[in-house]
Write an enzyme that holds these catalytic residues in place. Structure first.
Site, PDB file in Angstrom:
ATOM      1  N   ASP A  98       0.953  -1.168  -0.022  1.00  0.00           N
ATOM      2  CA  ASP A  98       0.002  -0.002   0.042  1.00  0.00           C
ATOM      3  C   ASP A  98       0.988   1.201   0.052  1.00  0.00           C
ATOM      4  OD1 ASP A  98      -2.413   1.506   0.417  1.00  0.00           O
ATOM      5  OD2 ASP A  98      -3.144  -0.008   1.617  1.00  0.00           O
ATOM      6  N   ASP A 200      -2.927   4.913  -1.908  1.00  0.00           N
ATOM      7  CA  ASP A 200      -3.896   5.395  -1.133  1.00  0.00           C
ATOM      8  C   ASP A 200      -4.143   6.956  -1.474  1.00  0.00           C
ATOM      9  OD1 ASP A 200      -5.216   4.827   1.574  1.00  0.00           O
ATOM     10  OD2 ASP A 200      -3.894   6.650   1.912  1.00  0.00           O
ATOM     11  N   GLU A 257      -6.470   4.422  -5.489  1.00  0.00           N
ATOM     12  CA  GLU A 257      -7.668   4.681  -4.902  1.00  0.00           C
ATOM     13  C   GLU A 257      -8.197   6.081  -5.444  1.00  0.00           C
ATOM     14  OE1 GLU A 257      -9.484   5.038  -0.339  1.00  0.00           O
ATOM     15  OE2 GLU A 257      -7.788   5.850  -0.606  1.00  0.00           O
ATOM     16  N   HIS A 329     -11.442  -2.696   3.164  1.00  0.00           N
ATOM     17  CA  HIS A 329     -11.188  -2.070   4.684  1.00  0.00           C
ATOM     18  C   HIS A 329     -11.838  -0.858   5.207  1.00  0.00           C
ATOM     19  CE1 HIS A 329      -8.207   0.410   2.642  1.00  0.00           C
ATOM     20  NE2 HIS A 329      -8.005   0.938   3.678  1.00  0.00           N
ATOM     21  N   ASP A 330     -12.102  -0.074   4.183  1.00  0.00           N
ATOM     22  CA  ASP A 330     -12.939   1.255   4.637  1.00  0.00           C
ATOM     23  C   ASP A 330     -14.396   1.037   4.376  1.00  0.00           C
ATOM     24  OD1 ASP A 330     -10.363   2.563   4.777  1.00  0.00           O
ATOM     25  OD2 ASP A 330     -10.291   2.957   2.829  1.00  0.00           O
TER      26      ASP A 330
HETATM   27  C1  GLC Z   1      -7.452   5.649   2.238  1.00  0.00           C
HETATM   28  C2  GLC Z   1      -7.479   4.316   3.187  1.00  0.00           C
HETATM   29  C3  GLC Z   1      -8.232   4.510   4.356  1.00  0.00           C
HETATM   30  C4  GLC Z   1      -7.338   5.841   5.322  1.00  0.00           C
HETATM   31  C5  GLC Z   1      -7.150   7.003   4.254  1.00  0.00           C
HETATM   32  C6  GLC Z   1      -5.825   7.851   4.734  1.00  0.00           C
HETATM   33  O1  GLC Z   1      -9.036   6.119   2.087  1.00  0.00           O
HETATM   34  O2  GLC Z   1      -8.085   3.142   2.394  1.00  0.00           O
HETATM   35  O3  GLC Z   1      -8.237   3.421   5.265  1.00  0.00           O
HETATM   36  O4  GLC Z   1      -7.893   6.109   6.451  1.00  0.00           O
HETATM   37  O5  GLC Z   1      -6.781   6.699   3.267  1.00  0.00           O
HETATM   38  O6  GLC Z   1      -4.862   7.289   4.749  1.00  0.00           O
END
Ligand code: GLC
Ligand code: CA
Length: 561
Positions: A98, A200, A257, A329-330
């Site tokens: 990640d 991310d 993402e 995971h979110d």
């Molecule tokens: C992304 C991750 C999340 C995290 C955020 C800040 O959205 O998937 O879990 O809290 O970034 O890094």
């Protein structure tokens, strides 16, 4: 379209803290993952994305990195990591790390040095502003996790920007020295033998040239980060540079993402030679979101889910590939979010799996999804670990929502739903740990667990294996991977159906989420095949022009050969 090594692969996301604990400290770890590689190989996946395992105070569960070159001791050592990469490789699996580079941790050396000398090299790694004697903040941007996105730079008369948590200071991408540090780290990991990165929160790296306030959208006087993102122009320069200097030399697989992508940006992001190999399709995840908070989010129906899917395909066409998900995971568990209580049977779970998995795109499976893991009932705020859930609860209560309804909202949306321990068997703590798990397991592990499903031919797990095998079947792979996606738009309430067309081959994918029978008429043009490739339960009744699906039945039919 240029063909790439990853196009026909299936990816699996591991949330290491909750996957498998090998030493009984209640925290999942790298040795735990190594023990489960054979399980993953047997499932049939190819790419394993690990949520962050770098050194971190874990304020945001590892998305706050204090050392990009070291493994957090709670997860293991660098030797464990090398062993994992090697063991994965032996099984034909590749690892994605990640890449969290919009921000680091406030415990990273760079930040500490910035505090010591804000005018020095490392001060320029962050967005710093002088404190206003009157207390006015530089902007009224609300951080994603609640409250203003400015905090005091310890020991100085300055403020730093954090669009996420205060422990996640934003890195200043305008500074070429910072960018070079990021690329160096990417190359270092690629040299270790990983296959690439999940990237991310990347859209946040570009800020507007001038920082200013936007109209407030809640009583707190703050405004959503979305406003500044809409104004920020020119992210492509950074992303193109990262691709050329760090990813391309290794033919790395990268998945971004990316939220709220603009249609005109899609070719640049994921077209041939784009910034990334692929990016997630979050159309259904962001459906019905409200600036007021989670409590005000409109829940989506299966019909909405279908429209999100179809809209995403219209948007992307054959420019490139989305990565498709029903959870991560979110997000809450997909079967709890998209299926009503009535639909949430093993048949319904398999039907949902069928329609998302065989879309055009690269399927990602989130740990536990393959056994149909569900949301957990949240009874008290004290149970929560996730910082965004804690904020969402406060926002709801501040808006006058009753505590009961606020908790219901959390049961529905909390990120903790996805982070409960993986349910391996019916032993204590779902077989995840011999100690006390860092986050309590879902009590339904006694019914929903890997061991029980491994022994059962009609389990959700067995069905996921069939789906994966079907997508890779040499007879149909070309169509599932590269074939066009053509929606069948008028199949009625709670029905999702589409065609996949490649060369002369046409395959129908259809699912009926009603509890009663439904018929799906095929478009005129005939059928020279009529072979059932997969059905979730029972047998598919197909007569060459009409497919009759029982309640919660899904089928994949070869229409034309
Ligand atoms: C992304 C991750 C999340 C995290 C955020 C800040 O959205 O998937 O879990 O809290 O970034 O890094
Ligand atoms: Ca452990």
């Amino acid at each position: 379209m240029e063909r790439k090594w990853w196009h026909d692969k299936v990816a699996y996301q591991i949330y290491p803290k909750s996957f498998m604990d090998s030493n009984g400290d209640g925290i999942g770890d790298l040795q735990g993952i190594i023990r489960k590689l054979d399980y993953l190989k047997d499932l049939g996946v190819d790419i394993l994305w690990l949520s962050p395992i770098y050194c971190s105070p874990l304020a945001d569960e590892g998305y706050d990195i204090s050392d990009y070159y070291a493994i957090d001791p709670r997860f293991g050592t660098m030797e464990d990591m090398e062993e994992l990469i090697a063991e994965a490789k032996k099984r034909g699996l590749t690892i994605l790390m990640d890449l969290v580079v919009n921000h680091c941790s406030d415990e990273h050396e760079w930040f500490k040095k910035a505090c010591e000398d804000p005018e020095g090299r490392y001060g320029k790694f962050f967005y710093l502003r002088d404190k206003d004697p009157g207390g006015k903040l530089p902007t009224n941007w609300r951080s994603y996790f609640g409250g203003p996105s400015w905090a005091e730079l310890p020991g100085t008369d300055k403020l730093y920007l954090h669009v996420f948590h205060t422990k996640q200071p934003d890195l200043n991408w305008e500074n070429p020295e910072l960018r070079e540090e990021v690329y160096r780290n990417i190359r270092w990991w690629m040299e270790k033998g990983i296959g690439g990165f999940r990237i991310d929160a990347i859209i946040n790296i570009k800020k507007p040239a001038v920082f200013h306030d936007y109209p407030a959208d809640r009583d707190d006087g703050l405004s959503s980060i979305q406003n500044m993102l809409l104004e920020a122009e020119g992210i492509g320069e950074f992303l193109g540079e990262m691709r050329d200097k760090a990813f391309a030399p290794y033919d790395a697989f990268t998945v971004g993402e990316v939220f709220n992508e603009r249609e005109e940006d899609i070719p640049l992001f994921i077209g041939d030679g784009g910034y990334f190999s692929t990016m997630f399709d979050f159309t259904a995840e962001i459906f019905g979101r409200s600036e007021k908070g989670w409590f005000d989010t409109k829940r989506l129906t299966i019909d909405d889910f279908r429209e999100c899917m179809f809209a995403a395909h219209r948007k992307i066409g054959d420019i490139g590939f989305y990565s498709t998900i029903i959870e991560n995971h979110d997000e809450p568990r997909g079967v709890s979010r998209y299926l009503t209580d009535e639909m949430r049977t093993e048949g319904g779970k398999k039907a949902l799996a069928t329609v998302y998995f065989l879309r055009r795109g690269l399927p990602f499976i989130y740990q536990g999804q393959e056994i149909g893991m569900e949301n957990k009932r949240i009874r008290t705020v004290a149970e929560l670990d996730d910082i965004s859930s804690i904020d969402a609860y406060k926002v709801a209560v501040d808006a006058g929502i009753s505590k009961e309804r606020a908790l219901e909202t959390l049961t529905f949306f909390s990120r903790d739903n996805a982070r409960t321990p993986m349910q391996w068997n019916e032993e204590a703590h779902a077989g995840f740990t011999k100690g006390e798990p860092w986050l309590a397991e879902n009590p339904n592990y006694t019914c929903i667990n890997v061991q029980e499903q491994l022994g059962r031919e009609d389990s959700v797990l067995a069905y996921y294996k069939k789906l994966i095998a079907l997508r890779k079947d040499p007879g149909y792979k070309e169509t599932f991977v590269y074939g066009a996606f053509e929606p069948l738009p008028d199949c009625g309430h709670n029905v999702i159906a589409y065609l996949r067309k490649g060369g002369a081959q046409t395959i129908l994918v259809a699912a009926n989420f009603n509890t009663g029978e439904r018929q799906i008429k095929l478009p005129a043009g005939g059928c020279t095949g009529g072979k059932t490739l997969l059905v979730n339960e029972g047998e598919a009744a197909f007569d060459g022009s009409v497919l009759t699906l029982k309640g919660l039945q899904a089928a994949v039919i070869l229409l034309k050969i």
